[in-house]
Write an enzyme that holds these catalytic residues in place. Sequence first.
Site, PDB file in Angstrom:
ATOM      1  N   ARG A   1       0.815  -1.232   0.000  1.00  0.00           N
ATOM      2  CA  ARG A   1       0.000   0.000   0.000  1.00  0.00           C
ATOM      3  C   ARG A   1       0.836   1.263   0.000  1.00  0.00           C
ATOM      4  NH1 ARG A   1      -3.079  -1.177   5.364  1.00  0.00           N
ATOM      5  NH2 ARG A   1      -0.922  -1.812   5.718  1.00  0.00           N
TER       6      ARG A   1
ATOM      7  N   LYS B   1      -3.785 -17.885   9.238  1.00  0.00           N
ATOM      8  CA  LYS B   1      -2.560 -18.594   8.853  1.00  0.00           C
ATOM      9  C   LYS B   1      -2.843 -20.084   8.664  1.00  0.00           C
ATOM     10  CE  LYS B   1       0.094 -15.050   8.575  1.00  0.00           C
ATOM     11  NZ  LYS B   1       0.596 -14.631   7.253  1.00  0.00           N
TER      12      LYS B   1
ATOM     13  N   VAL C   1      10.672 -13.205  13.558  1.00  0.00           N
ATOM     14  CA  VAL C   1      11.580 -12.494  12.646  1.00  0.00           C
ATOM     15  C   VAL C   1      11.497 -11.005  12.991  1.00  0.00           C
ATOM     16  CG1 VAL C   1      12.188 -12.040  10.241  1.00  0.00           C
ATOM     17  CG2 VAL C   1      11.109 -14.225  10.848  1.00  0.00           C
TER      18      VAL C   1
ATOM     19  N   ASP D   1      -3.689  -2.162  -2.548  1.00  0.00           N
ATOM     20  CA  ASP D   1      -4.169  -2.730  -1.283  1.00  0.00           C
ATOM     21  C   ASP D   1      -4.721  -4.125  -1.576  1.00  0.00           C
ATOM     22  OD1 ASP D   1      -5.698  -3.413   1.000  1.00  0.00           O
ATOM     23  OD2 ASP D   1      -6.079  -1.300   1.441  1.00  0.00           O
ATOM     24  N   VAL D   2      -4.182  -5.145  -0.938  1.00  0.00           N
ATOM     25  CA  VAL D   2      -4.604  -6.519  -1.255  1.00  0.00           C
ATOM     26  C   VAL D   2      -6.060  -6.780  -0.874  1.00  0.00           C
ATOM     27  CG1 VAL D   2      -2.280  -7.520  -1.100  1.00  0.00           C
ATOM     28  CG2 VAL D   2      -3.745  -7.481   0.944  1.00  0.00           C
TER      29      VAL D   2
ATOM     30  N   TYR E   1      -5.836 -14.061  13.717  1.00  0.00           N
ATOM     31  CA  TYR E   1      -4.549 -14.125  12.996  1.00  0.00           C
ATOM     32  C   TYR E   1      -4.156 -15.589  12.804  1.00  0.00           C
ATOM     33  CZ  TYR E   1       0.447 -13.739  11.994  1.00  0.00           C
ATOM     34  OH  TYR E   1       1.681 -13.855  11.410  1.00  0.00           O
TER      35      TYR E   1
HETATM   36  N1  LIG Z   1       7.810 -11.167  11.739  1.00  0.00           N
HETATM   37  C1  LIG Z   1       7.469 -12.327  12.244  1.00  0.00           C
HETATM   38  O1  LIG Z   1       7.940 -12.711  13.337  1.00  0.00           O
HETATM   39  C2  LIG Z   1       6.529 -13.231  11.489  1.00  0.00           C
HETATM   40  C3  LIG Z   1       6.292 -14.525  12.019  1.00  0.00           C
HETATM   41  C4  LIG Z   1       5.434 -15.377  11.334  1.00  0.00           C
HETATM   42  C5  LIG Z   1       4.834 -14.957  10.158  1.00  0.00           C
HETATM   43  N2  LIG Z   1       5.063 -13.700   9.676  1.00  0.00           N
HETATM   44  C6  LIG Z   1       4.370 -13.305   8.439  1.00  0.00           C
HETATM   45  O2  LIG Z   1       5.301 -12.771   7.535  1.00  0.00           O
HETATM   46  C7  LIG Z   1       4.610 -11.904   6.626  1.00  0.00           C
HETATM   47  C8  LIG Z   1       5.413 -10.615   6.509  1.00  0.00           C
HETATM   48  O3  LIG Z   1       5.338  -9.946   7.757  1.00  0.00           O
HETATM   49  P1  LIG Z   1       6.539  -9.077   8.335  1.00  0.00           P
HETATM   50  O4  LIG Z   1       6.878  -9.656   9.648  1.00  0.00           O
HETATM   51  O5  LIG Z   1       7.581  -8.907   7.302  1.00  0.00           O
HETATM   52  O6  LIG Z   1       5.738  -7.728   8.649  1.00  0.00           O
HETATM   53  P2  LIG Z   1       5.861  -6.235   8.095  1.00  0.00           P
HETATM   54  O7  LIG Z   1       7.270  -5.786   8.111  1.00  0.00           O
HETATM   55  O8  LIG Z   1       4.839  -5.477   8.862  1.00  0.00           O
HETATM   56  O9  LIG Z   1       5.410  -6.363   6.559  1.00  0.00           O
HETATM   57  C9  LIG Z   1       4.071  -6.584   6.210  1.00  0.00           C
HETATM   58  C10 LIG Z   1       3.909  -6.297   4.730  1.00  0.00           C
HETATM   59  O10 LIG Z   1       2.522  -6.521   4.411  1.00  0.00           O
HETATM   60  C11 LIG Z   1       2.070  -5.405   3.642  1.00  0.00           C
HETATM   61  N3  LIG Z   1       0.642  -5.222   3.812  1.00  0.00           N
HETATM   62  C12 LIG Z   1      -0.061  -5.111   4.977  1.00  0.00           C
HETATM   63  N4  LIG Z   1      -1.345  -4.845   4.704  1.00  0.00           N
HETATM   64  C13 LIG Z   1      -1.440  -4.765   3.346  1.00  0.00           C
HETATM   65  C14 LIG Z   1      -2.521  -4.479   2.459  1.00  0.00           C
HETATM   66  N5  LIG Z   1      -3.773  -4.245   2.904  1.00  0.00           N
HETATM   67  N6  LIG Z   1      -2.275  -4.471   1.127  1.00  0.00           N
HETATM   68  C15 LIG Z   1      -1.029  -4.712   0.655  1.00  0.00           C
HETATM   69  N7  LIG Z   1       0.022  -5.007   1.443  1.00  0.00           N
HETATM   70  C16 LIG Z   1      -0.193  -5.012   2.784  1.00  0.00           C
HETATM   71  C17 LIG Z   1       2.857  -4.230   4.214  1.00  0.00           C
HETATM   72  O11 LIG Z   1       2.900  -3.176   3.268  1.00  0.00           O
HETATM   73  P3  LIG Z   1       2.045  -1.803   3.396  1.00  0.00           P
HETATM   74  O12 LIG Z   1       1.856  -1.496   4.847  1.00  0.00           O
HETATM   75  O13 LIG Z   1       2.907  -0.808   2.654  1.00  0.00           O
HETATM   76  O14 LIG Z   1       0.779  -2.104   2.678  1.00  0.00           O
HETATM   77  C18 LIG Z   1       4.232  -4.860   4.360  1.00  0.00           C
HETATM   78  O15 LIG Z   1       4.932  -4.797   3.147  1.00  0.00           O
HETATM   79  C19 LIG Z   1       3.203 -11.695   7.223  1.00  0.00           C
HETATM   80  O16 LIG Z   1       2.290 -12.494   6.520  1.00  0.00           O
HETATM   81  C20 LIG Z   1       3.343 -12.205   8.644  1.00  0.00           C
HETATM   82  O17 LIG Z   1       2.118 -12.710   9.136  1.00  0.00           O
HETATM   83  C21 LIG Z   1       5.898 -12.827  10.319  1.00  0.00           C
END
Ligand SMILES: NC(=O)c1ccc[n+]([C@@H]2O[C@H](COP(=O)([O-])OP(=O)(O)OC[C@H]3O[C@@H](n4cnc5c(N)ncnc54)[C@H](OP(=O)(O)O)[C@@H]3O)[C@@H](O)[C@H]2O)c1
Length: 250
Positions: free
Chosen positions: A35, A158, A187, A62-63, A154
Amino acid sequence: MRWKRAIVVGASSGIGRSIAERLAAEGVAVSLVARRSETLSEVCDSINARDGHTQAWSYPSDVRRTDDVPDLFQKIVTVMEGLDLIVYASGIQPVVGANEYPTDEDLDTVATNFSGAVAWLNEAAARFSRERTGTIIGISSIAGDRGRRGSPVYAATKAALTTYLEALHNRLAHQGVTVTTVKPGFVATPLLAQFPTPPFVPIAQPEAAAQQILDAAGAGRRVVYVPSWWRWVMFAIRSIPAPIFQRLNV
Ligand SMILES: NC(=O)c1ccc[n+]([C@@H]2O[C@H](COP(=O)([O-])OP(=O)(O)OC[C@H]3O[C@@H](n4cnc5c(N)ncnc54)[C@H](OP(=O)(O)O)[C@@H]3O)[C@@H](O)[C@H]2O)c1
């Protein structure tokens, strides 16, 4: 790298951004979706500044607007003259109190983490099925492996994403298409920064996570825990009988 052209959905931050940068560093053309247009442009510009030719394109979107996806997907594929890999990394995990049941936020989480994934990955699945080649990477979570007390919706998104990706794998594997389900533990990203993390549990860096994810998908792996030792932790957690798990405050 076995891929030449990739789409990364959720490329403005965290794991998705690191995957996009890793792919670009290996010479893969990348189309970036998220976004925040300014942040996305910064990622895009820094990739393109590296050796002066256009290798990345940014598509603010926006997804949750799933009706927009078919046209945008087609536009991206036309600009890149094809597609070899799609990564769905978009996700949110709003903080939910122990006694809160916030339906609006929960439905937003369903739309971002699951409906958006279906909209983008169905497009890719149909294309890769026709071409009998391609790779789909979906970033799910260890949270989908069990119904813990925290973040019920959440976790449910998943679990749904994990099952959807398994079904895509079962449909597409015999057509030469790789589908890799990624289950990260902790992460260091803005998403994780919202939560206290348990002491003594190692937290992976997004760059290392990206490398492990791309290596696993490149090797055709079906499921990958990130880091890999989470496989054994989650095996143990899944083995806890439900009446005991119910009493654990995890
Ligand atoms: N970090 C962890 O510990 C962890 C653990 C398990 C799983 N995950 C999964 O890993 C994935 C990436 O997360 P992350 O940790 O890298 O978090 P992050 O840094 O917050 O990144 C999330 C990404 O999702 C995008 N996003 C959110 N809402 C969106 C929307 N409505 N439309 C388009 N894009 C959207 C954000 O972009 P914009 O805000 O610019 O739209 C951002 O690029 C997620 O699915 C999360 O559930 C993360």
